[in-house]
Design an enzyme around this catalytic site. Structure first.
Site, PDB file in Angstrom:
ATOM      1  CG  ASN B 290      -3.132  -3.218  -6.372  1.00 44.27           C
ATOM      2  OD1 ASN B 290      -2.128  -3.260  -5.678  1.00 44.27           O
ATOM      3  ND2 ASN B 290      -3.517  -2.141  -7.029  1.00 44.27           N
ATOM      4  CG  ASN B 315      -0.369   5.266 -10.856  1.00 42.88           C
ATOM      5  OD1 ASN B 315       0.155   6.307 -11.237  1.00 42.88           O
ATOM      6  ND2 ASN B 315      -0.277   4.138 -11.550  1.00 42.88           N
ATOM      7  CB  ILE B 316       1.614   8.543  -6.705  1.00 45.16           C
ATOM      8  CG1 ILE B 316       2.554   7.348  -6.848  1.00 45.16           C
ATOM      9  CG2 ILE B 316       0.727   8.386  -5.486  1.00 45.16           C
ATOM     10  CD1 ILE B 316       3.613   7.278  -5.739  1.00 45.16           C
ATOM     11  CB  CYS B 377      -6.628   4.081  -3.077  1.00 43.14           C
ATOM     12  SG  CYS B 377      -5.628   4.859  -1.788  1.00 43.14           S
ATOM     13  CD1 TRP B 381      -0.237   6.333   0.984  1.00 46.24           C
ATOM     14  CD2 TRP B 381       0.199   5.137   2.814  1.00 46.24           C
ATOM     15  NE1 TRP B 381       0.730   5.448   0.661  1.00 46.24           N
ATOM     16  CE2 TRP B 381       1.034   4.688   1.764  1.00 46.24           C
ATOM     17  CE3 TRP B 381       0.303   4.534   4.072  1.00 46.24           C
ATOM     18  CZ2 TRP B 381       1.964   3.650   1.931  1.00 46.24           C
ATOM     19  CZ3 TRP B 381       1.227   3.508   4.230  1.00 46.24           C
ATOM     20  CH2 TRP B 381       2.051   3.071   3.172  1.00 46.24           C
ATOM     21  CG  ASP B 382      -0.750   8.517  -1.793  1.00 43.09           C
ATOM     22  OD1 ASP B 382      -0.209   9.461  -1.208  1.00 43.09           O
ATOM     23  OD2 ASP B 382      -0.158   7.459  -2.068  1.00 43.09           O
ATOM     24  NE  ARG B 423       2.577   9.414  -2.083  1.00 42.46           N
ATOM     25  CZ  ARG B 423       3.198   8.237  -1.985  1.00 42.46           C
ATOM     26  NH1 ARG B 423       4.518   8.158  -2.173  1.00 42.46           N
ATOM     27  NH2 ARG B 423       2.531   7.137  -1.734  1.00 42.46           N
TER      28      ARG B 423
END
Lengths: 717, 605
Positions: B290, B315-316, B377, B381-382, B423
């Protein structure tokens, strides 16, 4: 560094049962508390008797909180000799299996038990001669071949006054009357009869003294091949269809002998395929189910997953838990066995055919399947006494070789196979899927499985009724007078106090309303309606059966239509079974009617209570099924006390004082390991995985991505 | 063909209550066919058509499909019992045409509908005259209103509930419940108009010793200005759970004195001298990676008083793929031969394990480590929402009640800007959007795992969790619409739509766990071991009639019977006592309260 109170040396003596003899002992043994990776533990004495290995804690005096669930015979730190699975010695951090003669003595002893406990003893502080004596003593008495008469069973029976009259409700099937009653109970007495042909064991030593056969079978044919090739009755379904079993002939080299045997078989089939007998289906379990060897291999791998040395071990195996579980094949075997039992149930219930289970000795998988079918179809088998009677009928008297299958005498590992455990595992699946249908709990099944290794009961320590009878007389032990009086495991008060016995009874079980004679017909009708399905499902199967091709051919030729059908091999789901299964599951469950297990992948589970009960990492503090069970028990007690109160109010006897206390208070604090492991973990530190999986090779590109790609460097300022 | 179970399992799903309400509403505009077709107030019929529903469990089912601005409803015409499908259009993720005008073969022409709730629907239509064009267009329009400049159904829904769910969460009273503000923590209105951070709530709790000016400076160094703020404070240790986004360290390893000082103020605020623990939810490598885009993590040099650990949660995108694989093995048929290894290969439970493990670490640190914890993270927000909310659930029994859980979702998820719209993709036709991910589902699954391990610790039952998930997609309520509090306020969601909590709180008994025992201040740590984690069959495999739990749960039923019996006894006993007491005028010690009556145990075994 040995920080024990040296001189005190207060005599801690093992608690010995009648007939139990102390064989060897060692002091200053350090027993690790399994609880954590630290080397915490206690010093004490390790002893070996002719019954058990026992660790006597030096400060055992602090017995202030007596556990609610305590076995009177086998304590927390006792391991019966038959319960020892494997013993390892640790030499310079290396584990080595200990079996026979030892040249070097280990500094640490690890004992893996068949009830899945693991004991770690450190011998570093023990005197050398004592180490030698105790290690070789333990290995010798628990791991080397033994004579039957040297089992503790006999010492105990001759020393202990057996004053239990055994008058519990369990039917023992030792008398002709027991069989006749069972025939009458199941309405099988029209077409089947109890025979006395085997009195004096003149037919066979494998067969029970009394058993039941179709009425048309002659004494002559029973005698002809020692009972082989004879259909033996297990149970009759409400519609008259019966479950039968038969032991086959050993493979014959001699052609004419095998021709004769075939002719004999064909004659038998012909007789029992004629009316009034229903159409006959046969199932050769040795080809339609996994072999005993497969079962043994699977279980050996499976249990290994639960014999955990330490926390690191636990988390290391957690990473690939599901594939490890699958690779043992144990759950798959359970699934196949349940499915087979359903196939049989379908034949009996829907197709109204008799089912003949065939196996070489008819005392292994036959017992599993016939017991399961009865548990599923006969709600009496789901009561405690009914289940115990079933075990007596199919297993104990039925001639399952407990001694060999459990390898109690360490005679031959080849004979070892956890067939009875397989049954208990299958029954457990039903118990957890249909909690209100059983009078007993999973705890009952767990302690029953533990009782397999407690040699004070004769129940699981003989290969047959004949073996038990001939060894009962006690002739060889001249000092003893008269025949032995063995205890039966069904007398649970031998092992447990009434308080503990409560845990074996299912508070959710609602007894079957007892109809009086006049009402019985309607009850039966209701039962049938619950089960009945369109009859079109009895389609003839086109699949090939299990019999060797020529026999199959021969039988078809001789008998024509009536016996042309065989239960399908289990590779492909037979359509009729699928329909039976789907149709049953689409209706509400009658807990006193037919019960079919769910067998889809996610439904077959690990019997957590039995297998996880000693593992501290798996402990749920305040959780697990016990949390709800305890609430139900508490509430039941409250209701009962209210009932008493009501009666008192009615009689107007005003009693203000309340004396007794609910049995399980503060139930939310019980651990999921309850009532077994009693880990006093004061700090409620959560268990944290020490090794986790991070490997996602196949998705490398995804893994490296960020959630949402936004260049933040531009955002700055 | 269709077995009798079909109608049952379908009614077992979404919208149990809606049919009840619809039957109250027999005005003249009702559908001609019959009155049993459910309709919510504000729901209007759009079209209907004869179709064949290709049921994956029971084969083709002839029926008529009705489409409204809210749902797709199918009723079979030949089956007995009737087969019903009742699908809110919000669950639709993708609509495809299958077969062409010239395709041969029976039932090869029609529509394929992919749903967000673990199922697919397939309808076959007549080939003549482009019969599917109309229905395809209508479905597309109403399933994806955002792509067609139409409002969500929530904005036209005219249902009425006795309870107002929008009143459930009031940030001020929630912080007050936690004992805030106090001498170390203050409430700031710096974000009142979302000027500091548009994805944060307007009301924030920050250290007393940090000025609003400090906060602004810190915001410059945190991704999307999501500065560290308080989520929860331990009533005894005073240690706190803070949440934020990653620091903008970048390739050059930038430092920010204000951020460093701010973290030190947080560390000191619990009155302990221990280090501040920072949990970076990401795997180490991702956190490093990142830096290339300007992000990163708190380095040791810059933050000597902090201890950083990575929690290795993926991750998502990984989570989305994992759920996709899970669907492959459970729908329509459950993987038969190698169930366990198939399940393992989806990694779904492994991800659950990692999330739970992370949350346990956070909770444990705060409750026993006596050190404050900062969780982030990338954007916070996740994964951050998962970790803080689960840790709070473990530490604070209030969140294990129905209302407390609603507050938790409102607070940690909705007000702190979990991007529900992105999402879930509410009303959006772009089914392949890589912003979509089942992060909230994963959180609910973790909650279910906890409730499974501790069956008496939660006031709510499984139905509560399933209902939340159903309405996560349905768009019947405004609760989960839009990405942030700021946007919801802009759209006046609270004024113009209903809250999901209105539905739930108006019928609480349906969502209550009979076995719940209230216990205060007890930390609840689940065991994050695969030995205990289970696939949530009642959610993921609920469409399959072959795998279905007995409803209602027999154990619970028996318990309720006993409860009723007890209450009956207590009532009758009281009556008896009154009559007896009046008879015996010189009263005695019989004024026994129900709790005292728990006595006189008779062994009933």
């Amino acid at each position: 560094e040995i920080h024990i109170k040296e001189p005190i040396e207060k005599e801690v003596n093992p608690h010995l049962l009648p007939g139990e003899l102390l064989l060897c002992e060692a002091s200053t043994v350090y027993k690790y508390v399994q609880e954590d990776g630290s080397n915490r533990g206690t010093y004490g004495k390790l002893v070996c008797t002719n019954f058990k290995i026992s660790f006597l804690d030096d400060d055992s005096a602090s017995d202030d909180n007596e556990p609610q669930f305590k076995n009177k015979i086998v304590g927390e730190n006792d391991i019966t000799l038959q319960c020892v699975d494997q013993i390892y010695g640790v030499y310079d951090e290396k584990k080595k299996l200990l079996t026979g003669q030892l040249r070097k003595y280990p500094e640490k002893l690890i004992i893996y038990c068949k009830d899945l406990r693991v004991f770690n003893f450190c011998l570093r502080y023990t005197k050398e001669e004592e180490v030698k004596r105790i290690v070789s003593g333990i290995v010798h008495h628990s791991q080397t071949p033994k004579l039957l008469k040297r089992l503790f069973l006999f010492s105990y029976a001759s020393a202990a006054p057996n004053n239990t009259d055994g008058r519990n409700q369990t039917v023992m099937f030792e008398t002709l009357e027991d069989w006749r009653d069972e025939l009458e109970r199941t309405k099988g007495n029209v077409k089947y009869k109890a025979v006395t042909t085997n009195e004096g064991y003149r037919v066979s030593e494998k067969l029970p003294l009394y058993f039941v056969v179709p009425i048309c079978i002659s004494e002559e044919s029973i005698l002809k091949y020692e009972g082989r090739g004879i259909p033996i009755w297990c149970w009759s379904c409400h519609n008259g269809a019966a479950l039968l079993k038969m032991s086959t002939f050993p493979k014959e080299q001699d052609d004419s002998t095998s021709q004769m045997q075939k002719a004999f078989l064909d004659g038998i089939y012909k007789t029992i395929s004629k009316p009034p007998y229903e159409l006959l289906k046969m199932d050769d379990l040795s080809s339609s189910l996994p072999s005993l060897q497969d079962i043994q291999t699977a279980y050996t791998r499976f249990k290994q997953l639960f014999l955990i040395d330490n926390s690191t071990d636990f988390w290391a195996t957690d990473v690939k838990w599901f594939s490890l579980l699958e690779s043992t094949n144990w759950l798959e075997i359970i699934r196949r066995v349940l499915k087979k039992a359903m196939e049989v149930a379908e034949c009996l219930e829907i197709q109204h055919t008799n089912v003949l289970l065939i196996e070489e000795s008819a005392t292994d998988l036959c017992c599993v399947i016939s017991s399961l079918v009865q548990v599923m179809m006969d709600s009496y088998s789901r009561t405690k006494s009914g289940f115990q009677s079933l075990i007596q009928k199919e297993w104990v008297i039925g001639g399952h070789s407990f001694l060999d299958r459990c390898n109690h005498l360490h005679k031959s590992e080849k004979e070892e196979a956890p067939v009875f455990l397989l049954l208990l595992n299958c029954v457990w699946q039903l118990v957890q899927q249909y909690p209100p249908a059983f009078e007993f709990t999973e705890t009952y099944l767990t302690v029953l499985s533990d009782s397999l290794y407690v040699p004070i009961f004769s129940t699981f320590f003989f290969n047959s009724q004949h073996q038990r009878d001939t060894n009962k007389s006690g002739e060889s032990l001249k000092t003893q007078s008269g025949p032995f009086r063995f205890l039966t495991v069904w007398d649970w008060s031998v092992q447990f106090e009434p308080k503990a016995l409560a845990f074996l009874n299912n508070p959710l079980y609602a007894e079957k309303p007892k109809p009086d004679r006049s009402q019985r017909k309607t009850a039966r009708f209701k039962h049938q309606r619950q089960l009945s399905l369109p009859l079109t499902q009895a389609k003839p199967s086109t699949k090939r059966g299990f019999f060797r091709e020529e026999t199959d051919h021969l039988i078809k030729n001789i008998l024509g239509k009536r016996i042309g059908k065989f239960i399908n091999s289990s590779d492909e789901p037979p359509n009729s079974l699928r329909e039976f299964y789907d149709s049953w599951h689409s209706k509400p469950v009658d807990y006193h009617g037919l019960l079919l297990p769910r067998i889809d992948g996610p439904e077959i589970k690990v019997w957590a209570q039995r297998y996880l009960r000693w593992i501290p990492e798996a402990q749920l503090h305040g959780g697990g099924t016990i949390a709800t069970a305890a609430k139900i028990l508490d509430l039941m007690e409250e209701v009962q006390s209210l009932q008493v109160k009501m009666d008192e109010e009615h009689s107007q006897s005003v009693s203000g004082d309340a004396h007794s206390v609910p049995m399980l208070r503060n139930s939310a604090r019980l651990s999921s390991l309850f009532p077994f492991a009693l880990l006093q973990r004061q700090s409620v530190k959560p268990a944290l995985p020490t090794s986790t999986w991070k490997d996602l090779e196949d998705e490398d590109d995804l893994v490296k991505r960020d959630d949402e790609f936004v260049d933040l460097s531009g955002d700055m300022l | 063909m269709a077995s009798s179970s079909t109608s049952k399992y379908n009614s077992n799903s979404l919208e149990n209550s809606s049919s009840k309400q619809a039957s109250n509403l027999k005005d003249g505009t009702n559908w001609e066919q019959n009155e049993e077709i459910p309709r919510l107030p504000g729901e209007t019929r759009v079209t209907d058509k004869d179709v064949i529903y290709m049921c994956p469990f029971n084969g083709p089912v002839k029926g008529r499909v009705y489409i409204t601005n809210y749902r797709l409803y199918l009723r079979s015409v030949e089956n007995d019992p009737v087969v019903i499908l009742n699908v809110p259009l919000g669950v639709i993720s993708r609509i495809e045409k299958m077969g062409g005008a010239s395709s041969r073969g029976e039932n090869s022409y029609g529509l394929d509908i992919t749903c967000k709730d673990m199922r697919n629907l397939r309808f076959a239509l007549k080939q003549e005259g482009h019969s599917r064009r109309d229905i395809f267009e209508v479905l597309t329009k109403y399933a994806f209103p955002q792509s067609h400049s139409l409002p969500f159904f929530a904005f036209v829904n005219e249902e009425k509930f006795p309870e107002n769910g929008w009143m459930v969460y009031n940030p001020m009273s929630e912080y007050r419940r936690q004992g805030l503000p106090n001498e170390r923590w203050r409430v700031t209105f710096i974000n009142e108009h979302y000027g500091l951070c548009d994805t944060y709530p307007s009301l924030l709790v920050v250290p007393y010793n940090a000025t609003d000016d400090d906060l602004k400076k810190v915001a410059a160094f945190r991704s999307r200005n999501r500065i560290p703020v308080l989520s929860w404070i331990h009533p005894e240790t005073q240690a706190v759970i803070m949440r934020c986004s990653q620091p903008l360290v970048g390739m050059s390893g930038k430092r920010n004195k204000d951020d460093e000082r701010y973290l030190d103020i947080i560390r000191e605020a619990n009155g302990q001298i221990s280090k501040l623990t920072i949990y970076d939810a990401r795997p180490n490598v991702n956190a490093v990676a990142n830096k290339a885009t300007g992000g990163g993590y708190e380095g040791e040099d810059a933050y000597p008083n902090a201890e950083l650990s990575f929690l290795d949660i993926h991750n998502i995108h990984v989570m989305r793929e994992s759920l996709k694989k899970l669907k492959d093995i459970v729908y329509p048929n459950v993987e038969e031969s190698h169930w366990l290894s198939s399940l393992e290969s989806t990694h779904w439970l492994e991800h659950i394990k990692l999330v739970l493990t992370g949350a346990i670490q956070v909770a444990d640190k705060v409750s026993s480590g006596r050190s404050s914890v900062l969780v982030h993270c990338s954007d916070g927000w996740d994964r951050t929402a998962q970790l803080t909310s689960l840790a709070m659930l473990m530490l604070d029994s209030y969140y294990r009640t129905i209302e407390g859980f609603e507050v938790l979702v409102q607070k940690e998820w909705l007000s702190f800007g979990h991007k529900f719209a992105s999402r879930i993709g509410h009303g959006d036709k772009n089914h392949a959007d890589t912003d979509r991910s089942p992060i909230f589902l994963q959180f609910i699954d973790c909650v279910w795992q906890m409730s499974k391990q501790f069956p008496t610790a939660f006031e709510f039952n499984e139905q509560f969790l399933i209902t939340i998930l159903d309405h996560l997609y349905s768009c019947r309520f405004g609760t989960f619409l839009y990405n942030s509090e700021f946007l919801r306020e802009k759209e006046k969601v609270a004024d113009r739509t209903l809250s999901l909590w209105s539905l739930i709180n108006s019928d609480k008994s349906k969502y209550t766990n009979a076995f719940y025992s209230k216990e205060l201040n007890r930390a609840l740590y689940p065991v994050a071991s695969m030995r205990h984690l289970e696939l949530w069959v009642n959610y993921y495999i609920r469409w399959n009639p072959r795998i279905r739990q007995q409803q209602p749960n027999p154990v619970e039923q028996r318990y309720l019977e006993l409860l009723a019996l007890r209450d009956d006894y207590i009532r009758r006993l009281e009556e008896l006592q009154i009559t007896n007491n009046s008879k015996i005028s010189n009263s005695s010690a019989s004024s026994t309260s129900p709790s005292q009556m728990v006595s006189q145990v008779q062994t009933h075994f």
